[in-house]
Design an enzyme around this catalytic site. Structure first.
Site, PDB file in Angstrom:
ATOM      1  N   CYS A 189       0.842  -1.198   0.000  1.00  0.00           N
ATOM      2  CA  CYS A 189       0.000   0.000   0.000  1.00  0.00           C
ATOM      3  C   CYS A 189       0.881   1.252   0.000  1.00  0.00           C
ATOM      4  CB  CYS A 189      -0.926  -0.004   1.225  1.00  0.00           C
ATOM      5  SG  CYS A 189      -2.127   1.332   1.192  1.00  0.00           S
ATOM      6  N   THR A 445     -26.288   2.192  11.318  1.00  0.00           N
ATOM      7  CA  THR A 445     -27.362   1.978  10.342  1.00  0.00           C
ATOM      8  C   THR A 445     -28.151   3.262  10.166  1.00  0.00           C
ATOM      9  OG1 THR A 445     -29.276   0.637   9.736  1.00  0.00           O
ATOM     10  CG2 THR A 445     -29.020   1.150  12.084  1.00  0.00           C
ATOM     11  N   TYR A 446     -28.641   3.443   8.955  1.00  0.00           N
ATOM     12  CA  TYR A 446     -29.545   4.558   8.656  1.00  0.00           C
ATOM     13  C   TYR A 446     -30.906   3.986   8.270  1.00  0.00           C
ATOM     14  CZ  TYR A 446     -24.943   6.696   8.418  1.00  0.00           C
ATOM     15  OH  TYR A 446     -23.666   7.096   8.712  1.00  0.00           O
ATOM     16  N   ASN A 447     -31.071   2.667   8.505  1.00  0.00           N
ATOM     17  CA  ASN A 447     -32.313   1.950   8.165  1.00  0.00           C
ATOM     18  C   ASN A 447     -32.716   2.140   6.710  1.00  0.00           C
ATOM     19  OD1 ASN A 447     -32.922   2.947  11.376  1.00  0.00           O
ATOM     20  ND2 ASN A 447     -33.060   0.775  10.866  1.00  0.00           N
ATOM     21  N   THR A 448     -31.709   2.137   5.845  1.00  0.00           N
ATOM     22  CA  THR A 448     -31.982   2.235   4.402  1.00  0.00           C
ATOM     23  C   THR A 448     -31.258   1.112   3.673  1.00  0.00           C
ATOM     24  OG1 THR A 448     -30.083   3.692   4.035  1.00  0.00           O
ATOM     25  CG2 THR A 448     -32.190   4.755   4.488  1.00  0.00           C
ATOM     26  N   THR A 457     -31.447  -3.556   8.901  1.00  0.00           N
ATOM     27  CA  THR A 457     -30.320  -4.167   8.175  1.00  0.00           C
ATOM     28  C   THR A 457     -29.424  -5.004   9.080  1.00  0.00           C
ATOM     29  OG1 THR A 457     -28.938  -2.199   8.516  1.00  0.00           O
ATOM     30  CG2 THR A 457     -30.269  -2.261   6.502  1.00  0.00           C
ATOM     31  N   GLU A 522     -23.225   3.552   1.040  1.00  0.00           N
ATOM     32  CA  GLU A 522     -23.491   2.209   1.560  1.00  0.00           C
ATOM     33  C   GLU A 522     -22.314   1.279   1.282  1.00  0.00           C
ATOM     34  OE1 GLU A 522     -28.297   1.761   1.381  1.00  0.00           O
ATOM     35  OE2 GLU A 522     -27.311   2.087  -0.540  1.00  0.00           O
TER      36      GLU A 522
END
Length: 551
Positions: A189, A445-448, A457, A522
């Site tokens: 790297c 989480t953003y619940n999407t 999720t 995401e």
């Protein structure tokens, strides 16, 4: 005139006091103008071979200085520094000196620049985070600008990294950066190696050590074996590895030093995964981040390719196989339906312990067969490979060559009950910081999901985390590993395994080919899960070996 970049004091620009920054900027402006006048007086050409002449050295020092100013004009969180740096560059250009321009298109080669938060457009809370990061490191790096999709995680990450590198601890500062170089080099790297070479020198590290690991102190050379095994085959770590480091006579490590080193190694192995997994671009002021050549007529010139900005393969593949929008839409719908079905099955019946163990072994064996079609060996460049030994040693699946590795049962040794307390005892507060980071990544989480809202999720996040641990032989007795095959398709598994085990082989094609309908934020979230699960897996093996040595 042998003035180099080192005579410039950049520290003043990190101050929260605008008057201090103004004084520092004025000093920098005067140094730049003096250099400019000198180069004009000797009619120095911008490009010349490295012939050892003092003028060539002077020109190189000027180029580094201008590249640093370019970085500040684009990446400093303080508006006055951005504007003044740009003004100094324009002043130099008006005097006939060619100034650099950025290469590439933002912090990531995989994510369009317009989707990443621009420095200067952040809100007050994020500005405070940016200012803290800049004050600590003198830069706002591309990793930070990609992680900013998830501010809660970013704050925890920066706090932990700052503690590891700069706060009180068992290891001296230059050792910390050198260990970062050793760890990042295992995955070739160059992005992280270049950053920490600069940091190592900045804190007074001996430049001779950078000529190769054999030039570093024996104590650091002895760490090479642990670095190698931890990065590629952590299940092979034993208490004998630990004993060899703690009982090396005058080159011995203390337990506290060793825990600090192990945390640094695992941090930078994982960060190398994030760097490749998100296609992080070279920093503007580093090699490959800028050019002094004028823009070409076409959209990009061949020099962009040679600087590692894009591979031809990546330029041609904008999306995986040009999959239709409707096709990728149905992928999301199918995944959500599987999650619903699995939840119903969970509610109706529970598999026996024997069946759960059998499903784990099946998933572990199957994970060995997951490999990328691009799975060729990557030969490390000499400037990277000199920071470690045994360049041919890499990731190998458990069962290759008939080798059997016993399953690591989390019920027998886990982070929460064992690793956390051991780290906190030997390196106070660090266990707490790492634990917080693990929890934020796991529970974030953003619940999407893609275009859907109000989605739980947790099942998907747990499948990703447990799949990574499964690849390392780590088993949770209460988890049904049959869920992994239901939720993670082959292209996603290929991406996960490559990012976690051989990150240097990640391509834009792999990034584009999984979860095609999902947002970039995401996919970055997925990478946060991958790097934290990987770090925890490495820590579990290393800390268990330390515990066994101690008992």
């Amino acid at each position: 005139m042998a003035e180099g970049e080192n005579e410039v004091r950049w520290d003043g620009l990190c101050s929260r006091d605008s008057a201090v920054r103004e004084t520092a900027l004025e000093n920098i402006r005067q140094i730049v103008l003096r250099k400019t006048e000198y180069l004009r007086s000797v009619k120095e050409p911008l490009y010349r071979p490295s012939d050892g002449l003092s003028n060539a050295v002077s020109s190189d020092g000027m180029n580094k200085l201008l590249a640093h100013l370019l970085m500040l004009s684009k990446r400093c969180p303080f508006k006055d520094v951005r504007e003044r740096s740009e003004f100094i560059l324009k002043s130099v250009e008006e005097l006939g000196i060619r100034i650099p321009r950025p290469l590439g298109h933002g912090p990531s080669r995989f994510i369009p620049e317009k989707e990443i938060l621009q420095v200067g457009s952040e809100d007050a809370q994020m500005h405070a985070v940016f200012a803290d990061s800049f004050a600590a490191l003198g830069r706002l790096d591309n990793i930070t600008l990609v992680m900013v999709f998830h501010p809660q995680y970013l704050e925890s990450f920066l706090k932990t990294q700052h503690y590891l590198l700069q706060m009180d601890g068992p290891l001296p500062l230059h050792y910390r950066h050198y260990i970062g170089i050793m760890a990042a080099a295992r995955h070739q790297c160059s992005y992280l190696v270049n950053l920490h070479v600069n940091d190592f020198l900045h804190v007074g590290g001996d430049p001779k050590w950078l000529n190769g690991l054999e030039n570093a102190p024996q104590k650091l050379q002895n760490l090479g074996e642990l670095n190698k095994v931890l990065a590629h085959r952590p299940w092979l770590i034993t208490k004998e590895h630990i004993e060899g480091l703690l009982k090396a006579e005058e080159h011995s490590w203390s337990l506290a030093e060793l825990v600090h080193a192990v945390v640094l190694l695992t941090h930078y192995h994982s960060l190398a995964s994030f760097t490749f997994g998100c296609g992080i671009s070279p920093e503007i002021h580093c090699d490959g981040g800028h050019t002094f050549r004028p823009p070409s007529v076409s959209n990009y010139c061949i020099c962009d390719i040679t600087n590692g900005n894009h591979s031809v393969d990546e330029m041609q593949v904008s999306s995986a196989g040009n999959i239709s929008v409707s096709e990728s839409f149905f992928e999301v719908e199918a995944l959500m339906e599987k999650m619903r079905q699995l939840q119903e099955c969970r509610d109706e019946e529970e598999a026996s312990q024997e069946e759960m163990a059998s499903r784990f072994e099946m998933e572990k064996n199957e994970s060995m067969l997951v490999f990328s079609s691009d799975d060729d060996e990557v030969t490390p460049a000499r400037d990277i490979s000199r920071h470690f030994e045994d360049t041919s040693y890499g990731y190998k699946d458990f069962s290759r060559h008939g080798m059997h590795v016993p399953t690591f049962r989390v019920q027998d040794y886990c982070w929460e009950d064992h690793g956390y307390s051991l780290v906190n005892r030997l390196y106070p507060d660090v266990g707490q910081l790492i634990d917080e980071k693990f929890h934020i990544a796991y529970n974030l989480t953003y619940n999407t999901m893609a275009m859907h809202k109000d989605v739980d999720t947790s099942m998907l996040r747990r499948a990703i985390w447990n799949y990574i641990h499964c690849m390392f032989g780590i088993r949770y007795d209460d988890y049904d590993y049959g869920e992994i095959n239901q939720l993670l398709d082959r292209s996603f598994k290929v991406y996960i395994k490559t990012v976690v085990c051989t990150p240097e082989k990640v391509t834009k094609r792999m990034y584009d080919s999984f979860w095609r309908q999902f947002k970039h934020s995401e996919k970055v979230h997925v990478n946060l899960l991958l790097i934290e699960a990987r770090m925890q897996a490495e820590l579990l093996y290393a800390l268990r070996a330390i515990t066994r040595y101690m008992t």
